[in-house]
Every structure is written in C-alpha cells, then in structure tokens.
Design a protein around this motif. Structure first.
Motif, PDB file in Angstrom:
ATOM      1  N   ARG A 264      55.034  32.813  68.079  1.00 45.81           N
ATOM      2  CA  ARG A 264      55.907  33.932  68.448  1.00 45.81           C
ATOM      3  C   ARG A 264      55.784  35.100  67.476  1.00 45.81           C
ATOM      4  N   ALA A 265      54.737  35.111  66.688  1.00 45.62           N
ATOM      5  CA  ALA A 265      54.604  36.094  65.619  1.00 45.62           C
ATOM      6  C   ALA A 265      54.350  37.502  66.139  1.00 45.62           C
ATOM      7  N   HIS A 266      54.830  38.459  65.371  1.00 46.07           N
ATOM      8  CA  HIS A 266      54.618  39.877  65.661  1.00 46.07           C
ATOM      9  C   HIS A 266      53.122  40.185  65.629  1.00 46.07           C
ATOM     10  N   ASN A 267      52.604  40.841  66.644  1.00 48.77           N
ATOM     11  CA  ASN A 267      51.201  41.264  66.724  1.00 48.77           C
ATOM     12  C   ASN A 267      50.242  40.118  66.421  1.00 48.77           C
ATOM     13  N   ARG A 268      50.543  38.957  66.948  1.00 46.60           N
ATOM     14  CA  ARG A 268      49.769  37.745  66.689  1.00 46.60           C
ATOM     15  C   ARG A 268      48.271  37.969  66.833  1.00 46.60           C
ATOM     16  N   ASP A 269      47.839  38.449  67.997  1.00 44.76           N
ATOM     17  CA  ASP A 269      46.409  38.569  68.273  1.00 44.76           C
ATOM     18  C   ASP A 269      45.726  39.584  67.362  1.00 44.76           C
ATOM     19  N   GLY A 270      46.387  40.699  67.087  1.00 47.95           N
ATOM     20  CA  GLY A 270      45.814  41.713  66.202  1.00 47.95           C
ATOM     21  C   GLY A 270      45.672  41.208  64.778  1.00 47.95           C
ATOM     22  N   VAL A 271      46.683  40.498  64.295  1.00 43.91           N
ATOM     23  CA  VAL A 271      46.635  39.950  62.938  1.00 43.91           C
ATOM     24  C   VAL A 271      45.522  38.904  62.834  1.00 43.91           C
TER      25      VAL A 271
END
Length: 188
Positions: free
Chosen positions: A24-31
């Motif tokens: 559920r992390a913020h901007n998972r894919d970008g990070v």
C-alpha cells in the motif's frame, strides 16, 4: 569524510522492499523502478548492493508477505541480511559486512520511511557513516487513520531534514535517483 578509518568505499542498501511492506506504499511502482535503476548502476560500477529483509509477527519469515517484490532480484553474490528491528544494524551482521568491504558511505533506499529507513540512516550516522538518502527511492504506507501525516508528507519531511545533516567528520544528504553516481569500488 566518514569517521570510520580506512573505509573509502560506498555501498547501496536496499531495505525491506517486501510484498507486505510496500503493498500500500506511496508511489510504489515509481520507487521500485528507481531502486531497480540504482541497483543496476551499483552493479555496473561494482559497488556492493546489500539487501535487508525484515521479519516479525506481522511479516512472518518465509511467507508471501515477507518475500521481496518480484521487480527486484538479488544476485546470489550480494549479501542478504535478516533483521527483526527497525535499525538494520541492530542484531545483524551489517557492520561486519560493511567493514569487510571497507564501506564508510551508505546510499539508502527502501521502506518504510518512518520506521526502518529513519532508524537505519540515524543508526548508520551515529556509527560514523556518511549517509546518502535517495529521496525518490524510499516510501511508506499511509498511517493517516492513526493521526499521522500523509505518506507523501512523511517522505518529504524526511528528505528535508536529512539533507545537509552533519556532525563532526560525517555528513548526511538527500539526492534524487538521477543524481546518484557510483565510483567503482577498488578491489583489495
């Protein structure tokens, strides 16, 4: 500039980018894409990549939630350290692994910003390491229901206060993925 004697090398830390940690992390894919880019850069420069993997009651060792995300694949030659506490140094072999590689500068990525990332950057700093936090390569999940700021605010605040962090003989900084360059680690 580290206070650790004879430690001229840099290592990349990849902390807790596990299915249950970043679901559920913020901007998972970008990070994760940024971390993958940094891993590729480090490998190309022959800079050590060190993987950290957390387990506890909510992240059971060996479970699907405990596994690293499929987008990031560790090479067998790269150390994998298991931990049970937020600070990646606490009750692990991290210090020994870094000493063996003569590392005095850490480039830090991963999750969760407000727990294991903060604990590890502070733990490294007080142990004498220079610490670079990659501002767009760490993340956290939202805890706003518990009264915390948004995930984006937590990330931004951590990036802000770590930039320019200093103490005698060592420094902390925040940079973007694009700003990270690795000089090859000398052999021997």
């Amino acid at each position: 500039m580290t206070t650790l004697p004879d430690r001229p090398n840099t290592a990349l830390l990849v902390i807790d980018v596990q299915n249950g940690v970043v679901a559920r992390a913020h901007n998972r894919d970008g990070v994760i894409a940024n971390i993958r880019s940094l891993v590729d850069k480090a490998r190309a420069a022959k800079v050590p990549v060190i993987w950290i993997q957390h387990s506890d009651d909510e992240l059971e060792y060996g479970s699907e939630r405990w596994q690293y995300v499929p987008e990031l694949v560790r090479n067998e030659s790269e150390p994998l350290l298991h931990k049970h506490y937020c600070d990646s140094f606490e009750d692990t072999e991290l210090e020994a692994v870094l000493a063996e590689r003569r590392v005095g500068h850490l480039v830090v990525t991963g999750a969760q910003t407000d727990a294991c990332i903060r604990s590890t950057i502070h733990g490294a700093f007080v142990r004498g390491y220079d610490v670079t936090l990659v501002g767009d390569a760490h993340t956290t999940e939202p805890f706003t229901v518990d009264g915390a700021p948004t995930a984006e605010q937590v990330i931004n605040h951590t990036n802000l206060y770590w930039h320019g962090h200093c103490a005698p003989g060592r420094r902390g900084e925040t940079v973007s993925t694009a700003e990270v360059t690795f000089a090859p680690t000398p052999v021997g």
